[in-house]
Write a protein that holds these residues in place. Structure first.
Motif, PDB file in Angstrom:
ATOM      1  N   GLU A 218       0.825  -1.218   0.000  1.00 47.27           N
ATOM      2  CA  GLU A 218       0.000   0.000   0.000  1.00 47.27           C
ATOM      3  C   GLU A 218       0.859   1.268   0.000  1.00 47.27           C
ATOM      4  N   VAL A 219       1.907   1.268   0.840  1.00 45.04           N
ATOM      5  CA  VAL A 219       2.757   2.475   0.909  1.00 45.04           C
ATOM      6  C   VAL A 219       3.482   2.663  -0.428  1.00 45.04           C
ATOM      7  N   ALA A 220       3.975   1.556  -0.996  1.00 41.90           N
ATOM      8  CA  ALA A 220       4.668   1.651  -2.292  1.00 41.90           C
ATOM      9  C   ALA A 220       3.711   2.165  -3.366  1.00 41.90           C
ATOM     10  N   GLU A 221       2.506   1.601  -3.411  1.00 41.91           N
ATOM     11  CA  GLU A 221       1.527   2.010  -4.439  1.00 41.91           C
ATOM     12  C   GLU A 221       1.121   3.472  -4.290  1.00 41.91           C
ATOM     13  N   GLU A 222       0.806   3.868  -3.056  1.00 39.60           N
ATOM     14  CA  GLU A 222       0.179   5.183  -2.861  1.00 39.60           C
ATOM     15  C   GLU A 222       1.166   6.342  -2.844  1.00 39.60           C
ATOM     16  N   VAL A 223       2.366   6.131  -2.262  1.00 42.93           N
ATOM     17  CA  VAL A 223       3.309   7.266  -2.174  1.00 42.93           C
ATOM     18  C   VAL A 223       4.722   6.943  -2.684  1.00 42.93           C
ATOM     19  N   GLY A 224       4.911   5.720  -3.219  1.00 42.00           N
ATOM     20  CA  GLY A 224       6.201   5.370  -3.837  1.00 42.00           C
ATOM     21  C   GLY A 224       7.363   5.262  -2.871  1.00 42.00           C
ATOM     22  N   LEU A 225       7.090   4.876  -1.611  1.00 45.54           N
ATOM     23  CA  LEU A 225       8.176   4.743  -0.627  1.00 45.54           C
ATOM     24  C   LEU A 225       8.292   3.303  -0.138  1.00 45.54           C
ATOM     25  N   GLU A 226       9.491   2.954   0.337  1.00 51.98           N
ATOM     26  CA  GLU A 226       9.686   1.614   0.929  1.00 51.98           C
ATOM     27  C   GLU A 226       9.841   1.781   2.431  1.00 51.98           C
ATOM     28  N   VAL A 227       8.964   1.086   3.189  1.00 57.17           N
ATOM     29  CA  VAL A 227       8.997   1.254   4.651  1.00 57.17           C
ATOM     30  C   VAL A 227       9.738   0.104   5.322  1.00 57.17           C
ATOM     31  N   GLU A 228      10.183   0.389   6.549  1.00 54.88           N
ATOM     32  CA  GLU A 228      10.836  -0.635   7.371  1.00 54.88           C
ATOM     33  C   GLU A 228      10.396  -0.469   8.822  1.00 54.88           C
ATOM     34  N   ASN A 229      10.891  -1.348   9.682  1.00 52.18           N
ATOM     35  CA  ASN A 229      10.592  -1.298  11.134  1.00 52.18           C
ATOM     36  C   ASN A 229       9.099  -1.229  11.447  1.00 52.18           C
ATOM     37  N   LEU A 230       8.333  -2.153  10.911  1.00 50.63           N
ATOM     38  CA  LEU A 230       6.895  -2.165  11.196  1.00 50.63           C
ATOM     39  C   LEU A 230       6.661  -2.487  12.668  1.00 50.63           C
ATOM     40  N   GLN A 231       5.787  -1.716  13.298  1.00 48.35           N
ATOM     41  CA  GLN A 231       5.464  -1.970  14.714  1.00 48.35           C
ATOM     42  C   GLN A 231       3.967  -1.942  14.885  1.00 48.35           C
ATOM     43  N   TYR A 232       3.419  -3.060  15.344  1.00 45.52           N
ATOM     44  CA  TYR A 232       1.969  -3.160  15.529  1.00 45.52           C
ATOM     45  C   TYR A 232       1.505  -2.195  16.622  1.00 45.52           C
ATOM     46  N   SER A 233       0.398  -1.489  16.366  1.00 53.84           N
ATOM     47  CA  SER A 233      -0.148  -0.576  17.377  1.00 53.84           C
ATOM     48  C   SER A 233      -1.470  -1.075  17.953  1.00 53.84           C
ATOM     49  N   GLY A 234      -2.391  -1.485  17.107  1.00 49.68           N
ATOM     50  CA  GLY A 234      -3.699  -1.937  17.614  1.00 49.68           C
ATOM     51  C   GLY A 234      -4.657  -2.208  16.462  1.00 49.68           C
ATOM     52  N   SER A 235      -5.898  -2.537  16.820  1.00 52.78           N
ATOM     53  CA  SER A 235      -6.878  -2.834  15.778  1.00 52.78           C
ATOM     54  C   SER A 235      -8.220  -2.230  16.182  1.00 52.78           C
TER      55      SER A 235
ATOM     56  N   HIS B  20       2.938   1.298  13.023  1.00 58.44           N
ATOM     57  CA  HIS B  20       3.873   2.391  12.746  1.00 58.44           C
ATOM     58  C   HIS B  20       4.956   1.825  11.835  1.00 58.44           C
ATOM     59  N   ALA B  21       5.568   2.695  11.037  1.00 57.00           N
ATOM     60  CA  ALA B  21       6.692   2.254  10.200  1.00 57.00           C
ATOM     61  C   ALA B  21       7.601   3.448   9.971  1.00 57.00           C
ATOM     62  N   THR B  22       8.831   3.172   9.560  1.00 59.31           N
ATOM     63  CA  THR B  22       9.765   4.274   9.286  1.00 59.31           C
ATOM     64  C   THR B  22      10.261   4.179   7.851  1.00 59.31           C
ATOM     65  N   VAL B  23      10.787   5.319   7.367  1.00 58.99           N
ATOM     66  CA  VAL B  23      11.515   5.302   6.099  1.00 58.99           C
ATOM     67  C   VAL B  23      12.903   5.880   6.368  1.00 58.99           C
ATOM     68  N   ASN B  24      13.804   5.565   5.505  1.00 58.62           N
ATOM     69  CA  ASN B  24      15.152   6.138   5.579  1.00 58.62           C
ATOM     70  C   ASN B  24      15.020   7.670   5.418  1.00 58.62           C
ATOM     71  N   PRO B  25      15.544   8.468   6.394  1.00 54.67           N
ATOM     72  CA  PRO B  25      15.377   9.933   6.310  1.00 54.67           C
ATOM     73  C   PRO B  25      15.981  10.544   5.044  1.00 54.67           C
ATOM     74  N   ASP B  26      16.833   9.794   4.344  1.00 51.47           N
ATOM     75  CA  ASP B  26      17.394  10.314   3.084  1.00 51.47           C
ATOM     76  C   ASP B  26      16.510   9.976   1.889  1.00 51.47           C
ATOM     77  N   LYS B  27      15.458   9.193   2.127  1.00 59.21           N
ATOM     78  CA  LYS B  27      14.584   8.790   1.006  1.00 59.21           C
ATOM     79  C   LYS B  27      13.130   9.105   1.329  1.00 59.21           C
ATOM     80  N   THR B  28      12.822  10.398   1.405  1.00 59.27           N
ATOM     81  CA  THR B  28      11.478  10.801   1.834  1.00 59.27           C
ATOM     82  C   THR B  28      10.659  11.442   0.712  1.00 59.27           C
ATOM     83  N   GLN B  29      11.225  11.500  -0.475  1.00 57.98           N
ATOM     84  CA  GLN B  29      10.524  12.142  -1.603  1.00 57.98           C
ATOM     85  C   GLN B  29       9.280  11.321  -1.965  1.00 57.98           C
ATOM     86  N   VAL B  30       8.084  11.914  -1.800  1.00 60.00           N
ATOM     87  CA  VAL B  30       6.873  11.139  -2.116  1.00 60.00           C
ATOM     88  C   VAL B  30       6.521  11.242  -3.603  1.00 60.00           C
TER      89      VAL B  30
END
Ligand SMILES: NC(=O)C1=CN([C@@H]2O[C@H](COP(=O)(O)OP(=O)(O)OC[C@H]3O[C@@H](n4cnc5c(N)ncnc54)[C@H](O)[C@@H]3O)[C@@H](O)[C@H]2O)C=CC1
Ligand SMILES: [Mg+2]
Length: 343
Positions: free
Chosen positions: A235-252, A267-277
Motif C-alpha cells: 500500500e505504501v509503495a503504491e500510494e506514495v512510492g516509498l519503501e517502509v521498514e521497522n513495522l510496529q503493531y499498534s492496535g486494531s 507504525h513504520a519508518t523510512v530512511n530519512p534520506d529517502k522521503t521524496q513522495v
C-alpha cells in the motif's frame, strides 16, 4: 507486610469479582445469540439504539451530545404515537450488554417520518461520521457496531448462490438460506493502516472524497492471500512510492465504513534520506510530511461541531485508530525531544 498482604488480597477480590462479572455477561450474550426465545425475552427489558437510514439518534444533554438508548417499552409507545405497529421492535438486532447487564439492540426506522420521530424521541438523527466528533469516545464503538450490523442485514437479504431470501435468527448473529443451507455471518474486510515516520515528521494523505482539510494515515484493503506485512509494504509503495521498514503493531479496531472494515494499525519508518513522495493521483489527492508542532496542534483542535467551519488542517476524531497512531507518534516524539533537550 500484613498491610501489603491485605492490600493484595483486596485487589485480587476486586479482580475476581470483575472477572466473573465479565465472564457471566459473555456467557449470557452467547446464549442470547443462540436461543431465539431467550433473545426475544431479553429485548423486552433491554435498550434500543435507534437509527434512521443508518444515522444514529443523539440527544443533547448538559454535558454535550450522547447516543440515545431507549427502553423497549418507551420505544413501543413512541412507535404507536407516530402510527407504526409497535411489534417492529422485534426486528432489532442484538449488540451487546451494558455493565449493568442490560441487553442492547439496534433498530433502523428509516421508513418512518424522521422529524416526527425526532420530536417524539427528543433527539436528532446525525450522520455517523459527524456523530463520532460529537459523542463521548466510549460510546463510539457501540454506535459503529449498531450501524454496521444494520447495514449488513440490509444488504444480505438474498442468498448469493440461489437468489432466494435469507432468514435472520432473532439476535441477528447470522442469516440462513433454507434453500441452499448456506449460513451467512456478518463480515469485515481487513484493512491495513500505517503511520510512516522519517524520524522527525510523519506522512499523512488525503483522498479527494475526504472532507476539506482532513488528512489521515495511509491505508488500504488487504488483497486475498496477503499477510498484514505484505499489504502494508504494498500500500505504501503504491500510494506514495516509498519503501517502509521497522513495522510496529499498534492496535486494531472495527470501522463501520464503507461496509465494515477490520483496521490493523502499525507504525513504520523510512530512511530519512529517502522521503521524496511520488503520489498515485488516482488514489490520493495529496500526501505531505507534517511536523511534530503541526500534529500536536491538530490533535488539540479536533472539530467538535459539524455546523462550524473546520480548521485548515485537521485529523480523524479520537475514536478513529488513525488518531491513536498520531497520539502515539506525538508522545514518542515528545519523549525523544526531552531526551535530546529540545522543547
Ligand atoms: N478508522 C480509521 O482511522 C481509518 C479508516 N479508514 C478506512 O479504511 C478504508 C480503506 O482505506 P482506503 O485507503 O480507502 O483503501 P484502498 O487504498 O485500498 O483504496 C480503496 C479502493 O480499494 C478497492 N477495494 C479493494 N478491496 C475493497 C473492499 N473490500 N472494499 C472496498 N473497496 C475495496 C476499491 O477500488 C476502493 O476504491 C476506508 O474505506 C476507510 O473507511 C481509513 C483511514 C483511517
Ligand atoms: Mg488507500
Amino acid at each position: 507486610m500484613l498491610q501489603s498482604f491485605k492490600y493484595l488480597f483486596s485487589c485480587n477480590l476486586v479482580l475476581s469479582r470483575s472477572l466473573s462479572g465479565y465472564v457471566s455477561r459473555m456467557r449470557y450474550l452467547m446464549r442470547l445469540k443462540e436461543d431465539d426465545e431467550a433473545c426475544r425475552e431479553a429485548l423486552k427489558s433491554g435498550k434500543v439504539l435507534l437509527y434512521h437510514k443508518l444515522s444514529p439518534l443523539l440527544r443533547k444533554t448538559s454535558s454535550g451530545y450522547k447516543l440515545a438508548s431507549l427502553k423497549t417499552s418507551d420505544l413501543e409507545q413512541i412507535l404507536e404515537k407516530v402510527g407504526k405497529d409497535k411489534h417492529i421492535v422485534n426486528e432489532s438486532f442484538l449488540l451487546g450488554c451494558t455493565d449493568k447487564d442490560e441487553p442492547q439492540f439496534s433498530l433502523d426506522v428509516g421508513d418512518l417520518d424522521r422529524s416526527a420521530l425526532e420530536q417524539e424521541c427528543r433527539g436528532m438523527f446525525v450522520d455517523l461520521r459527524k456523530a463520532f466528533f460529537m459523542i463521548p469516545g466510549p460510546e463510539s464503538p457501540l454506535a459503529a457496531k449498531g450501524q454496521a450490523l444494520l447495514r449488513w442485514h440490509q444488504t444480505n437479504c438474498f442468498c448469493s448462490a440461489t437468489g432466494q431470501p435469507t432468514v435472520r435468527n432473532q439476535s441477528g448473529s447470522f442469516r440462513v438460506c433454507h434453500s441452499s443451507g448456506i449460513t451467512y455471518y456478518p463480515k469485515m474486510a481487513p484493512v491495513v493502516i500505517v503511520l510512516v515516520s522519517d524520524g522527525s515528521r510523519c506522512l499523512l494523505a488525503r483522498q479527494a472524497m475526504f472532507p476539506p482539510g482532513m488528512y489521515s494515515a495511509l491505508s488500504g484493503f488487504c488483497d486475498m492471500g496477503e499477510s498484514v506485512e505484505e499489504a502494508l509494504h504494498r500500500e505504501v509503495a503504491e500510494e506514495v512510492g516509498l519503501e517502509v521498514e521497522n513495522l510496529q503493531y499498534s492496535g486494531s479496531q472495527h470501522w463501520p465504513f464503507p461496509q465494515s472494515s477490520f483496521m490493523l494499525a502499525c507504525h513504520a519508518t523510512v530512511n530519512p534520506d529517502k522521503t521524496q513522495v511520488n503520489i498515485d493521483k488516482a488514489e490520493l489527492e495529496d500526501a505531505r510530511w507534517f511536523t511534530y508542532e503541526e500534529i500536536t496542534e491538530a490533535l488539540q483542535n479536533l472539530p467538535r461541531d459539524p455546523r462550524r467551519e473546520p480548521p485548515v488542517f485537521w485529523v480523524p476524531p479520537s475514536y478513529a485508530i488513525a488518531n491513536q497512531l498520531l497520539q502515539e507518534w506525538a508522545n514518542h516524539q515528545q519523549l525523544s525531544r526531552k531526551l535530546h533537550g529540545l522543547k
